[in-house]
Every structure is written in structure tokens, then in C-alpha cells.
Design a protein around this motif. Sequence first.
Motif, short mmCIF file in Angstrom:
data_model
loop_
_atom_site.label_atom_id
_atom_site.label_comp_id
_atom_site.label_asym_id
_atom_site.label_seq_id
_atom_site.Cartn_x
_atom_site.Cartn_y
_atom_site.Cartn_z
N ALA A 43 -2.18 49.77 -33.82
CA ALA A 43 -1.14 49.19 -34.42
C ALA A 43 -1.42 49.35 -36.07
O ALA A 43 -2.85 49.32 -36.36
N ASP A 97 9.44 43.20 -30.48
CA ASP A 97 8.64 41.79 -30.48
C ASP A 97 7.31 41.73 -29.82
O ASP A 97 7.15 42.49 -28.97
N ALA A 98 6.69 40.47 -29.92
CA ALA A 98 5.36 40.70 -29.37
C ALA A 98 5.49 40.33 -27.85
O ALA A 98 4.69 40.90 -27.30
N ILE A 147 -1.39 38.84 -25.73
CA ILE A 147 -0.80 39.79 -25.28
C ILE A 147 -1.59 41.18 -24.85
O ILE A 147 -1.64 42.00 -24.35
N VAL A 164 -0.21 40.56 -37.55
CA VAL A 164 0.70 39.47 -37.06
C VAL A 164 0.23 39.35 -35.73
O VAL A 164 0.35 38.12 -35.19
N LEU A 165 0.06 40.43 -34.83
CA LEU A 165 -0.21 40.35 -33.30
C LEU A 165 -1.39 39.73 -33.08
O LEU A 165 -1.44 38.79 -32.15
N LEU A 192 1.06 45.20 -38.67
CA LEU A 192 1.50 44.51 -37.34
C LEU A 192 0.25 44.13 -36.85
O LEU A 192 0.29 43.38 -36.01
N GLN A 215 -1.09 35.73 -34.34
CA GLN A 215 -0.02 34.99 -33.61
C GLN A 215 0.10 35.12 -32.26
O GLN A 215 0.66 34.31 -31.55
N SER A 216 -0.01 36.10 -31.75
CA SER A 216 0.00 36.48 -30.45
C SER A 216 -1.02 37.37 -29.61
O SER A 216 -1.05 38.39 -29.00
N ARG A 237 6.03 43.74 -26.33
CA ARG A 237 4.75 44.65 -26.22
C ARG A 237 3.91 43.91 -25.01
O ARG A 237 3.34 44.71 -24.50
N GLY A 238 3.64 42.54 -24.97
CA GLY A 238 2.94 41.96 -24.13
C GLY A 238 3.38 42.60 -22.63
O GLY A 238 2.50 42.76 -21.88
#
Length: 463
Positions: A304, A286-287, A319, A311-312, A308, A315-316, A290-291
Motif C-alpha cells: 500500500a 474501502d477498508a 483487516i 489510514v488502514l 493508504l 483506522q482498520s 479489502r479486509g
Amino acid sequence: MKVVGVDSADAAHYPLILAVLPDDAMSLRLDYRPDLFDGSAARTILDRLVRVLRRFAADPDARVAEVEVLSPEERRLVVEGWNATDRPVPDASLVELFEECVVRAPDAVAVVAGGVVWTYGELNARANGVAHALAGSGSLVGVRMERSPELVAVLLGVLKAGAAYVPLDVSHPQERLASIVAEAGVSVVVTGEDVFEPVEENPRVHIRAEDLAYVMYTSGSTGVPKGVAVTHGNVVAFCLDSAWRDEVVESVLVQANHAFDASTFEIWTPLLRGGRLVVAPAGDLDAAERGALIAGHRVTNVHATAGLFRVLAEQSPEIFAGVREVSTGGDVVSSAAVQALLRTHPGLVVRTTYGPTEATAFATQIPFAAGDDVPATLPIGVPMDNTRAYVLDEFLRPVAPGVVGELYLAGHGLARGYASRPALTVSGSSRTPSSRAGCIALVTWPAGVARVSWSSRGARTSR
């Protein structure tokens, strides 16, 4: 009644309007919308039309395939100018270049994962152990393992043994794996249960740049899966491309499945440049996980897939703090996601990539940094070093900038062909339009993108 002082002006409601004006001599007028075309572009289009009309006037029986639309200057631009990518590449194998890194810095960290930390010297010894154990096992070795430090040692060890590896995805059905093993002619399969003892002495096996490094099977999304035979020279040229800078691949997150060509970038590019592999644990991440890997190991580069990445990035994005470059591709890349990530980390570079497995991972690329114009539809980029990209029509002739055609690729990254399928290799190849002396690649493969066109920032898809 007399009306005086009247003036008029035409305005084009369509992007282009061609008017044929009857007179003693037929004349043509091209109206255009200035918000879509400038005067130079409109003049170029009209010049092409006039060139075609003159050819048919001179030779009414000429076949369409024989009529040249491009001017000599335009042809030189799309065939030679935009493909001026030649750059020296060592005539060496992956093994030779890796062992040079070992000699230069044996104590530099090569692989980290969980509690594992291997130096270049230690990774070399572990790979030597694999090579000595596989001596005489055959030319193609299947590798069915989860992502791990041991996987890296096995892949390198197979190459040191003078063999090529055939990645086998542990998640695939046994029937598919058995089919791959049979078609490729795999002699032995290494699994995660196999154990190898380190050996200090390098195997005395001579490996050439033209020898096979791996046979990677495509997903089969366009038909039956095909084994793409990639040489050491293909991978060396890709990994030493000037797009990848040493400080960017100083610490690379390894998260791709070794049965997908993104792993070629994540594993071999750092190892040929003295960088460090940060191997993600097996399975999905999950994010937050990875972070933690990125922060904990000061990762400088992350690749990525397009889905992917979106999304990252959206949303994140937090990270990616500390990362110098994020590369993405494999599908249509979201412009909004690129812009969002650059807003969050203005010192970071986002590089979009494109390339089929037949072209050794990526064939084109384009970087974006904060302050750059990021178009709504991202181009797939410009050819990488020693790569040539041709946009051709149905007669395999170069098309003009802005005109949609099929993308064909040639150059150092072009794979040897399809393993065990010589007929398919021949049917998928075409002569290039280049007439340069010393042209290395004389065949190309249709590159898989349905339709593309040239723009000022490289090739762009028309999807």
C-alpha cells in the motif's frame, strides 16, 4: 583571601563546539553533547577536519573538489561495504521464468478475482491467445484496461509476443493518453473490449533479458512525464530479490493501477515464484472490501502507498489478520502507523520501500518486526540485491556517514533510459564512484529524494 579546592568543567550546550586554542602551535578541541554523539563519532569528525587542514597546509592552491574528507576506510565502507549486494540472477526473460512455473505446476492457482479462478496453465493459454493475436503488431503495445484478470493475461501476452507494454491509465484525459501513445511510438492499443481466445501452444519468439518489458510514464510531478524503458532483466532481478520470500508472496493482493510501478511487484513477483494473484475489483476499495479480499483468499502480502497504509494501519488494522508482510512506500511512511500495525499483529512484518520508476519500482527496503526499534523518522533502507546506493556531494564524491548528500542509484534495476529521449537519458546519468572490476552499471540517475544521509540502518531522508 585565598580560595582553594576549586575545580571546573566545560559543558557543551550545542551538539558540537570547535575551539581553536592559540599557543606556540595551534591546537583544536571539539566539545560534544554525549546524548547526541559518542566519543568515537566526535573523534571521527575531528579527524576529518585535521585531514582537510593538512591537505591545505601541504597544497594551499588545492581546489575544494580535490580535497578528500573521507579516510580510505570510510570510503571503502560507503562505496563498497554498504553496497556489497551482488547476488546471481538468471539471464532470462519474464516469459521464460513464467513458463518454467507453468511446467512445474500447471494446475496451481495463478489468478483469482470474484468468480474467476485461473491456473497457471489456463493463464498461460490465455496469454498465448493474446500473443498470437498481436503477432506482427509492433514492438510497443498500449494497454488501456481496468484492473482485472484479463489485464494480467494481456500484459503477459504482450511480452510473449516479443513486444513491450505501455500502460495507459483509463482515468487519464484522452489528450495525455494520445501524447503518450505518440511519443512512445505505440503501434496498437489493447482495451477491455478486446477478446482473445486461449491457445495452448506457446509462441516461438526468442526473448532476451535485455529486451524491453514495458515503458512506464512517470506522473510528471517534477516536470513533463517521461517514459521509463524497463527491460526483462530489470524486472527479473527485482522480482527474484532475496527480500521477497516465497512464503510471503504466496498470495498477493493486486490493487495498484498497472500504470504505476507498484504493479510490477504485485503482478510479476508472485508469477515468477509460483504465487497467486488476488486481483481486486476495478475502482476504489474501502477498508471493509479489502479486509474481505484478504480474509477470503488468505492473502499473505499487501503493498500500500504510504498514505493508504497510514489510514488502514491506524483506522482498520484488523483487516490485516493472517497477512505475513505489508510493504509500503512512495512517500514519507508514518512511524506511528508502523508501530500501531505491529502492536495489533506482532507476527507480521512491515517493510518500508523506496525507489523511483527509473530503478524498477523499489531500490531500497528495510523490514520492521515486533520488538524492533521503530524510529520516529523511518530510514528508506538499505540497497536491494544487485543495487548500489551512493550518497554524493555536489562534486559527485561520496560523503561520510551522517553527512547529507544527494542519493544516486546503480545496478541491475537501473532502467535502460527514457523512451524516445536519448538526450534526457544522457543528461540524467553520472559516473559512479565505484572502481570495482566488473562493475555492471556505470551510470546512475539522481534518485528523486531531495537529500539523504547514511545511518547504521541504511539511508535516511533529511526531509
